[in-house]
Design a protein around this motif. Structure first.
Motif, PDB file in Angstrom:
ATOM      1  N   THR A  88     -47.273   8.921 -24.779  1.00 14.08           N
ATOM      2  CA  THR A  88     -46.808   9.010 -23.395  1.00 14.08           C
ATOM      3  C   THR A  88     -45.445   9.681 -23.318  1.00 14.08           C
ATOM      4  O   THR A  88     -45.207  10.515 -22.434  1.00 14.08           O
ATOM      5  CB  THR A  88     -46.761   7.614 -22.746  1.00 14.08           C
ATOM      6  N   LEU A  89     -44.550   9.334 -24.225  1.00 14.31           N
ATOM      7  CA  LEU A  89     -43.225   9.968 -24.236  1.00 14.31           C
ATOM      8  C   LEU A  89     -43.340  11.473 -24.461  1.00 14.31           C
ATOM      9  O   LEU A  89     -42.664  12.264 -23.794  1.00 14.31           O
ATOM     10  CB  LEU A  89     -42.330   9.342 -25.305  1.00 14.31           C
ATOM     11  N   PHE A  90     -44.207  11.868 -25.393  1.00 12.94           N
ATOM     12  CA  PHE A  90     -44.388  13.302 -25.633  1.00 12.94           C
ATOM     13  C   PHE A  90     -44.943  13.985 -24.383  1.00 12.94           C
ATOM     14  O   PHE A  90     -44.470  15.057 -23.991  1.00 12.94           O
ATOM     15  CB  PHE A  90     -45.309  13.553 -26.825  1.00 12.94           C
ATOM     16  N   SER A  91     -45.941  13.388 -23.754  1.00 11.24           N
ATOM     17  CA  SER A  91     -46.524  13.980 -22.547  1.00 11.24           C
ATOM     18  C   SER A  91     -45.480  14.085 -21.441  1.00 11.24           C
ATOM     19  O   SER A  91     -45.421  15.083 -20.716  1.00 11.24           O
ATOM     20  CB  SER A  91     -47.715  13.159 -22.064  1.00 11.24           C
ATOM     21  N   PHE A  92     -44.642  13.059 -21.306  1.00  9.07           N
ATOM     22  CA  PHE A  92     -43.584  13.102 -20.293  1.00  9.07           C
ATOM     23  C   PHE A  92     -42.654  14.276 -20.555  1.00  9.07           C
ATOM     24  O   PHE A  92     -42.343  15.047 -19.644  1.00  9.07           O
ATOM     25  CB  PHE A  92     -42.792  11.789 -20.260  1.00  9.07           C
ATOM     26  N   LEU A  93     -42.199  14.409 -21.790  1.00 11.42           N
ATOM     27  CA  LEU A  93     -41.297  15.514 -22.126  1.00 11.42           C
ATOM     28  C   LEU A  93     -41.969  16.865 -21.904  1.00 11.42           C
ATOM     29  O   LEU A  93     -41.374  17.777 -21.313  1.00 11.42           O
ATOM     30  CB  LEU A  93     -40.829  15.401 -23.577  1.00 11.42           C
ATOM     31  N   LEU A  94     -43.204  17.004 -22.371  1.00 12.45           N
ATOM     32  CA  LEU A  94     -43.909  18.277 -22.251  1.00 12.45           C
ATOM     33  C   LEU A  94     -44.099  18.687 -20.795  1.00 12.45           C
ATOM     34  O   LEU A  94     -43.792  19.819 -20.412  1.00 12.45           O
ATOM     35  CB  LEU A  94     -45.259  18.212 -22.967  1.00 12.45           C
ATOM     36  N   PHE A  95     -44.595  17.775 -19.975  1.00 12.19           N
ATOM     37  CA  PHE A  95     -44.985  18.139 -18.615  1.00 12.19           C
ATOM     38  C   PHE A  95     -43.903  17.933 -17.557  1.00 12.19           C
ATOM     39  O   PHE A  95     -44.057  18.403 -16.432  1.00 12.19           O
ATOM     40  CB  PHE A  95     -46.253  17.372 -18.213  1.00 12.19           C
TER      41      PHE A  95
END
Length: 176
Positions: A88-95
């Protein structure tokens, strides 16, 4: 808490998180439409199921076959929580930081996919329009959307963890 349970839960949680990050990065790099592909979603889910089974099997073996329901569930829950948080943290940063345009593109693809599916089921236009309006105001990759996705993943993992814990727990020894 038993050190084996803690160690395996953390290690497999990191593995799950890395797999989630890699899956997201690969879909992002290859084709954003993979984010709305049902078969890709099922494939990723199967990977997580296999990881959960491997985790509990390994932990039970390391505990010499003595594995209570609570220990099995705790092991799985630790792993799932860590994996979901990392992904979730990666998705937040990416998007939301790196590429907000990708978030908008995936949202458009999701809306298109949902409309096509609803049309196949002869859903009335008013219901389709209502669904589109909800999807437009609640992007799955916005901070709010990712938070709700995190909660849904956690609830799904809890349910799945309860099932796996029931399967992998030690059978009680019968006394004569």
């Amino acid at each position: 808490m038993n050190e084996i349970i803690k160690k395996n839960g953390i290690n497999y949680g990191i593995i799950s998180g890395v797999i989630g990050v890699l899956a997201t990065a690969i879909m992002y790099a290859v084709d954003l439409s993979l984010f709305v592909n049902m078969w890709v979603g099922f494939g990723i889910l199967m990977v997580y199921i296999i990881i959960g089974c491997m985790l509990l099997s390994k932990t039970k073996k390391e505990l010499n076959g003595v594995f209570s329901f609570k220990e099995a569930f705790t092991t799985y829950f630790i792993s799932a929580l860590i994996g979901i948080v990392l992904s979730t943290l990666f998705s937040f940063l990416l998007f939301n930081v790196i590429d907000t345009d990708a978030r908008e593109k995936v949202s458009e693809l999701l809306i298109k996919s949902q409309v096509e599916m609803l049309e196949k089921f002869n859903t009335p236009a008013s219901k389709i329009n209502e669904t589109v309006a909800k999807l437009e105001e609640n992007s799955q990759f916005s901070g709010k959307g990712l938070f709700w996705g995190f909660l849904q993943s956690l609830v799904g993992s809890i349910i799945f963890g309860l099932i796996l814990a029931a399967i992998f727990k030690s059978k009680p020894a019968y006394k004569d």
